[in-house]
Design a protein around this motif. Structure first.
Motif, PDB file in Angstrom:
ATOM      1  N   GLY A  67       2.562 -10.082 -13.055  1.00 21.53           N
ATOM      2  CA  GLY A  67       4.004  -9.892 -12.964  1.00 21.53           C
ATOM      3  C   GLY A  67       4.447  -8.585 -13.581  1.00 21.53           C
ATOM      4  N   GLN A  68       3.885  -8.272 -14.720  1.00 22.06           N
ATOM      5  CA  GLN A  68       4.222  -7.034 -15.419  1.00 22.06           C
ATOM      6  C   GLN A  68       3.763  -5.813 -14.634  1.00 22.06           C
ATOM      7  OE1 GLN A  68       2.742  -6.904 -19.455  1.00 22.06           O
ATOM      8  NE2 GLN A  68       2.693  -4.671 -19.473  1.00 22.06           N
ATOM      9  N   ILE A  69       2.541  -5.843 -14.129  1.00 23.84           N
ATOM     10  CA  ILE A  69       2.021  -4.673 -13.445  1.00 23.84           C
ATOM     11  C   ILE A  69       2.723  -4.439 -12.111  1.00 23.84           C
ATOM     12  CG2 ILE A  69      -0.228  -4.792 -14.562  1.00 23.84           C
ATOM     13  CD1 ILE A  69      -1.348  -6.151 -12.136  1.00 23.84           C
ATOM     14  N   THR A  70       3.209  -5.520 -11.493  1.00 17.97           N
ATOM     15  CA  THR A  70       3.966  -5.363 -10.253  1.00 17.97           C
ATOM     16  C   THR A  70       5.270  -4.623 -10.531  1.00 17.97           C
ATOM     17  OG1 THR A  70       3.019  -7.406  -9.380  1.00 17.97           O
ATOM     18  CG2 THR A  70       5.006  -6.584  -8.322  1.00 17.97           C
ATOM     19  N   LYS A  71       5.927  -4.996 -11.596  1.00 18.46           N
ATOM     20  CA  LYS A  71       7.182  -4.318 -11.963  1.00 18.46           C
ATOM     21  C   LYS A  71       6.926  -2.856 -12.319  1.00 18.46           C
ATOM     22  CE  LYS A  71      11.048  -4.380 -15.193  1.00 18.46           C
ATOM     23  NZ  LYS A  71      11.624  -4.991 -16.420  1.00 18.46           N
ATOM     24  N   GLU A  72       5.842  -2.604 -13.033  1.00 19.89           N
ATOM     25  CA  GLU A  72       5.548  -1.247 -13.488  1.00 19.89           C
ATOM     26  C   GLU A  72       4.966  -0.370 -12.381  1.00 19.89           C
ATOM     27  OE1 GLU A  72       2.939  -2.101 -16.722  1.00 19.89           O
ATOM     28  OE2 GLU A  72       4.568  -2.507 -18.139  1.00 19.89           O
ATOM     29  N   LYS A  73       4.576  -0.995 -11.254  1.00 17.65           N
ATOM     30  CA  LYS A  73       4.021  -0.263 -10.116  1.00 17.65           C
ATOM     31  C   LYS A  73       2.817   0.596 -10.522  1.00 17.65           C
ATOM     32  CE  LYS A  73       8.257  -0.071  -7.345  1.00 17.65           C
ATOM     33  NZ  LYS A  73       8.967  -1.104  -8.090  1.00 17.65           N
ATOM     34  N   CYS A  74       1.956   0.024 -11.378  1.00 18.19           N
ATOM     35  CA  CYS A  74       0.824   0.804 -11.866  1.00 18.19           C
ATOM     36  C   CYS A  74      -0.486   0.481 -11.159  1.00 18.19           C
ATOM     37  CB  CYS A  74       0.680   0.642 -13.375  1.00 18.19           C
ATOM     38  SG  CYS A  74       0.421  -1.048 -13.937  1.00 18.19           S
ATOM     39  N   LEU A  75      -0.495  -0.553 -10.288  1.00 19.37           N
ATOM     40  CA  LEU A  75      -1.699  -0.874  -9.541  1.00 19.37           C
ATOM     41  C   LEU A  75      -1.461  -0.740  -8.045  1.00 19.37           C
ATOM     42  CD1 LEU A  75      -3.187  -4.007 -11.348  1.00 19.37           C
ATOM     43  CD2 LEU A  75      -3.701  -1.595 -11.709  1.00 19.37           C
ATOM     44  N   ALA A  76      -2.523  -0.417  -7.324  1.00 19.62           N
ATOM     45  CA  ALA A  76      -2.464  -0.329  -5.862  1.00 19.62           C
ATOM     46  C   ALA A  76      -2.834  -1.689  -5.278  1.00 19.62           C
ATOM     47  CB  ALA A  76      -3.426   0.731  -5.360  1.00 19.62           C
ATOM     48  N   PRO A  77      -2.026  -2.236  -4.361  1.00 19.35           N
ATOM     49  CA  PRO A  77      -2.400  -3.517  -3.741  1.00 19.35           C
ATOM     50  C   PRO A  77      -3.683  -3.363  -2.935  1.00 19.35           C
ATOM     51  CG  PRO A  77      -0.498  -2.547  -2.631  1.00 19.35           C
ATOM     52  CD  PRO A  77      -0.752  -1.714  -3.847  1.00 19.35           C
ATOM     53  N   LEU A  78      -4.474  -4.429  -2.918  1.00 21.53           N
ATOM     54  CA  LEU A  78      -5.776  -4.390  -2.254  1.00 21.53           C
ATOM     55  C   LEU A  78      -5.739  -4.948  -0.836  1.00 21.53           C
ATOM     56  CD1 LEU A  78      -8.102  -5.486  -5.206  1.00 21.53           C
ATOM     57  CD2 LEU A  78      -7.378  -3.186  -4.540  1.00 21.53           C
ATOM     58  N   ASP A  79      -4.596  -5.522  -0.440  1.00 17.67           N
ATOM     59  CA  ASP A  79      -4.510  -6.133   0.895  1.00 17.67           C
ATOM     60  C   ASP A  79      -4.147  -5.074   1.931  1.00 17.67           C
ATOM     61  OD1 ASP A  79      -2.081  -5.903  -0.426  1.00 17.67           O
ATOM     62  OD2 ASP A  79      -1.252  -7.745   0.374  1.00 17.67           O
ATOM     63  N   ILE A  80      -5.067  -4.147   2.138  1.00 19.13           N
ATOM     64  CA  ILE A  80      -4.848  -3.046   3.064  1.00 19.13           C
ATOM     65  C   ILE A  80      -5.192  -3.490   4.483  1.00 19.13           C
ATOM     66  CG2 ILE A  80      -5.226  -1.268   1.323  1.00 19.13           C
ATOM     67  CD1 ILE A  80      -8.077  -0.985   2.333  1.00 19.13           C
ATOM     68  N   ALA A  81      -4.615  -2.807   5.449  1.00 17.73           N
ATOM     69  CA  ALA A  81      -4.826  -3.143   6.858  1.00 17.73           C
ATOM     70  C   ALA A  81      -6.272  -2.872   7.258  1.00 17.73           C
ATOM     71  CB  ALA A  81      -3.881  -2.322   7.732  1.00 17.73           C
ATOM     72  N   GLY A  82      -6.794  -3.737   8.127  1.00 19.79           N
ATOM     73  CA  GLY A  82      -8.122  -3.551   8.681  1.00 19.79           C
ATOM     74  C   GLY A  82      -9.226  -4.284   7.939  1.00 19.79           C
ATOM     75  N   ARG A  83      -8.893  -4.891   6.787  1.00 19.39           N
ATOM     76  CA  ARG A  83      -9.943  -5.577   6.018  1.00 19.39           C
ATOM     77  C   ARG A  83      -9.583  -7.046   5.803  1.00 19.39           C
ATOM     78  NH1 ARG A  83     -12.632  -1.124   2.009  1.00 19.39           N
ATOM     79  NH2 ARG A  83     -14.382  -2.570   2.323  1.00 19.39           N
ATOM     80  N   GLU A  84      -8.814  -7.585   6.757  1.00 20.77           N
ATOM     81  CA  GLU A  84      -8.362  -8.971   6.632  1.00 20.77           C
ATOM     82  C   GLU A  84      -9.524  -9.956   6.600  1.00 20.77           C
ATOM     83  OE1 GLU A  84      -5.071  -6.505   8.221  1.00 20.77           O
ATOM     84  OE2 GLU A  84      -7.192  -6.770   8.786  1.00 20.77           O
ATOM     85  N   ALA A  85     -10.552  -9.719   7.393  1.00 24.30           N
ATOM     86  CA  ALA A  85     -11.685 -10.650   7.448  1.00 24.30           C
ATOM     87  C   ALA A  85     -12.394 -10.721   6.094  1.00 24.30           C
ATOM     88  CB  ALA A  85     -12.670 -10.230   8.539  1.00 24.30           C
ATOM     89  N   GLU A  86     -12.545  -9.568   5.457  1.00 29.13           N
ATOM     90  CA  GLU A  86     -13.189  -9.562   4.136  1.00 29.13           C
ATOM     91  C   GLU A  86     -12.357 -10.316   3.111  1.00 29.13           C
ATOM     92  OE1 GLU A  86     -15.103  -5.466   3.187  1.00 29.13           O
ATOM     93  OE2 GLU A  86     -13.647  -5.122   4.791  1.00 29.13           O
ATOM     94  N   ARG A  87     -11.034 -10.115   3.155  1.00 29.05           N
ATOM     95  CA  ARG A  87     -10.165 -10.820   2.198  1.00 29.05           C
ATOM     96  C   ARG A  87     -10.153 -12.316   2.461  1.00 29.05           C
ATOM     97  NH1 ARG A  87      -7.011  -6.511   3.282  1.00 29.05           N
ATOM     98  NH2 ARG A  87      -5.464  -7.691   4.470  1.00 29.05           N
ATOM     99  N   THR A 263     -11.631 -12.776 -14.870  1.00 34.06           N
ATOM    100  CA  THR A 263     -11.129 -11.411 -14.702  1.00 34.06           C
ATOM    101  C   THR A 263     -11.160 -11.003 -13.234  1.00 34.06           C
ATOM    102  OG1 THR A 263     -13.297 -10.357 -15.010  1.00 34.06           O
ATOM    103  CG2 THR A 263     -11.960 -10.728 -16.994  1.00 34.06           C
ATOM    104  N   GLY A 264     -10.365  -9.970 -12.931  1.00 37.08           N
ATOM    105  CA  GLY A 264     -10.323  -9.414 -11.587  1.00 37.08           C
ATOM    106  C   GLY A 264     -10.472  -7.908 -11.632  1.00 37.08           C
ATOM    107  N   ILE A 265     -10.934  -7.338 -10.531  1.00 33.48           N
ATOM    108  CA  ILE A 265     -11.069  -5.887 -10.412  1.00 33.48           C
ATOM    109  C   ILE A 265      -9.825  -5.341  -9.716  1.00 33.48           C
ATOM    110  CG2 ILE A 265     -12.393  -6.084  -8.245  1.00 33.48           C
ATOM    111  CD1 ILE A 265     -13.025  -3.411 -10.911  1.00 33.48           C
ATOM    112  N   ALA A 266      -9.174  -4.367 -10.357  1.00 34.99           N
ATOM    113  CA  ALA A 266      -7.933  -3.790  -9.836  1.00 34.99           C
ATOM    114  C   ALA A 266      -8.082  -2.278  -9.730  1.00 34.99           C
ATOM    115  CB  ALA A 266      -6.768  -4.152 -10.749  1.00 34.99           C
ATOM    116  N   VAL A 267      -7.207  -1.679  -8.935  1.00 34.11           N
ATOM    117  CA  VAL A 267      -7.251  -0.238  -8.680  1.00 34.11           C
ATOM    118  C   VAL A 267      -5.946   0.392  -9.144  1.00 34.11           C
ATOM    119  CG1 VAL A 267      -7.329   1.531  -6.874  1.00 34.11           C
ATOM    120  CG2 VAL A 267      -8.858  -0.456  -6.754  1.00 34.11           C
ATOM    121  N   SER A 268      -6.045   1.491  -9.871  1.00 36.54           N
ATOM    122  CA  SER A 268      -4.865   2.182 -10.380  1.00 36.54           C
ATOM    123  C   SER A 268      -4.082   2.847  -9.251  1.00 36.54           C
ATOM    124  CB  SER A 268      -5.286   3.247 -11.391  1.00 36.54           C
ATOM    125  OG  SER A 268      -4.200   4.093 -11.696  1.00 36.54           O
TER     126      SER A 268
END
Length: 378
Positions: A67-87, A263-268
């Motif tokens: 919740g905090q990181i979403t507000k701060e906009k400090c992480l890149a979402p990982l649900d990018i187009a084209g990789r739906e099957a992997e997710r 834990t989870g792996i996140a991208v800045s």
């Protein structure tokens, strides 16, 4: 041009070693280098993610930060187009609610790479796993029980007991954290136990407890509520083996309601190589990597392919199968912006209440007030 990514994880073989092993493979396959640094467990649980995101491309995070990181906009979402099957494959292979714990406001902010919840730890050379809370208290009266009570773990014990007794705490802002009577019952269960253990437990996190338990001279043979650490279930990791299994049951619903960790792996979002960092996140969270080099490197995987694997279980005293029921029925903590400050304040209030012998109702009233204020502050 060669790419070098910087990553931050937490300082324990379970958190650091598998990232080194998997990054070495990634470099061999892609030419992309990932250099890892590590912070203490306490820093990992409390250090501002935004500051880490400004310094690192990849960050290992805990799900209550979302919740905090979403507000701060400090992480890149990982649900990018084209990789739906992997997710979809990752979501279907989630151990318990590990994958959705990193989903917030419709986006995926991290992938689980380490699944954990509060389970039971014991010394198999000197004791058997206890089935019930009352059996565990009998051990505690003999001075043979130890419990991590350093914040935030005191609050995690309260969460687990509340849910296991049939009254899980609220994880949204639609009301109080917990009914006063139900919260008082859980607090008094915790008080009964902490009155029987060494006060030094209030300064111990799970690593400190497991280090103490794995000493051959340790009097403590059982930690009834503790985040599982697979390393200690590996023969030879420490002088004495520690096994893990389902929590002792206090209520009527089996070993359910344990406070989910992992834990989870996140991208800045500030990374200059976001695409390369996202590629690594998909790689390290994948089933083949999780049950292969990640587990072999000493990690505690977050993917069901590893938890179901015979080789992985054989190397870890059946850690995964023995704790699976508790993890599959674990409870997800609140994740709103403002929660992290509440987690610290609530842990401190519980510990203060236990040490000062405060009335349970007064402590729970304060927890409810702090919980309400955590939404107002955000």
């Amino acid at each position: 041009m060669s790419i070098t990514l910087k990553g931050m994880t937490w300082s324990h073989p379970r958190g650091y070693d598998p990232m080194i092993a998997c990054s070495r493979l990634w470099q061999e396959h892609t030419g992309v280098t990932v250099e890892w640094e590590k912070r203490s467990l306490q820093d990992f649980e409390t250090y501002p993610v935004e500051e880490l995101a400004k310094a690192y491309d990849l960050i290992v995070i805990d799900h209550p930060h979302v919740g905090q990181i979403t507000k701060e906009k400090c992480l890149a979402p990982l649900d990018i187009a084209g990789r739906e099957a992997e997710r979809n494959a990752l979501a279907q292979a989630s151990v318990g609610r590990s994958y959705p714990s990193y989903t917030w406001q419709g986006r995926q902010w991290a992938f689980p790479i380490d699944a954990a919840t509060q389970v039971q730890a014991w010394r198999p050379d000197r004791a058997e796993r206890v089935e019930t809370w009352s059996e565990m208290l009998a051990l505690a009266r003999q001075g043979r029980v130890i419990l991590p009570m350093r914040p935030p773990h005191s609050l995690m014990c309260f969460y687990t007991l509340s849910a296991n007794l049939g009254h899980p705490c609220r994880s949204d802002g639609a009301g109080e954290l917990i009914d006063i009577d139900a919260g008082t019952e859980a607090f008094e269960h915790l008080r009964e136990l902490t009155d029987l253990i060494d006060p030094a437990c209030f300064l111990m996190d799970p690593i400190a407890v497991l280090e103490a338990m794995s000493d051959p001279a340790s009097k403590a043979v059982c930690a009834p509520l503790i985040y599982g650490y697979v390393s200690y279930a590996m023969p030879g990791f420490r002088p004495s083996l520690v096994k893990f299994g389902d929590i002792p049951v206090a209520g009527q619903g089996g070993p359910a309601g344990s406070a989910l960790g992992g834990t989870g792996i996140a991208v800045s979002a500030f990374s200059s190589a976001i695409d390369a960092a996202i590629d690594f996140a998909y790689f390290v969270a994948s089933g083949e990597v999780q049950r292969g080099p990640y587990a072999a490197g000493g990690g505690q995987p977050g993917h069901a392919a590893a938890w179901n694997d015979d080789v992985v279980n054989a190397a870890t005293s059946d850690f995964y199968r023995a704790t699976r029921k508790t993890l599959e029925t674990a409870w997800v903590r609140p994740r709103h912006d403002g929660y992290m400050a509440f987690q610290q304040a609530a842990s401190d209030r519980i510990n203060g209440g236990l040490l000062r012998k405060d009335a349970g109702r007064m402590v729970v009233e304060d927890l409810n007030r702090l919980f309400t204020e955590s939404f107002a502050a955000a």
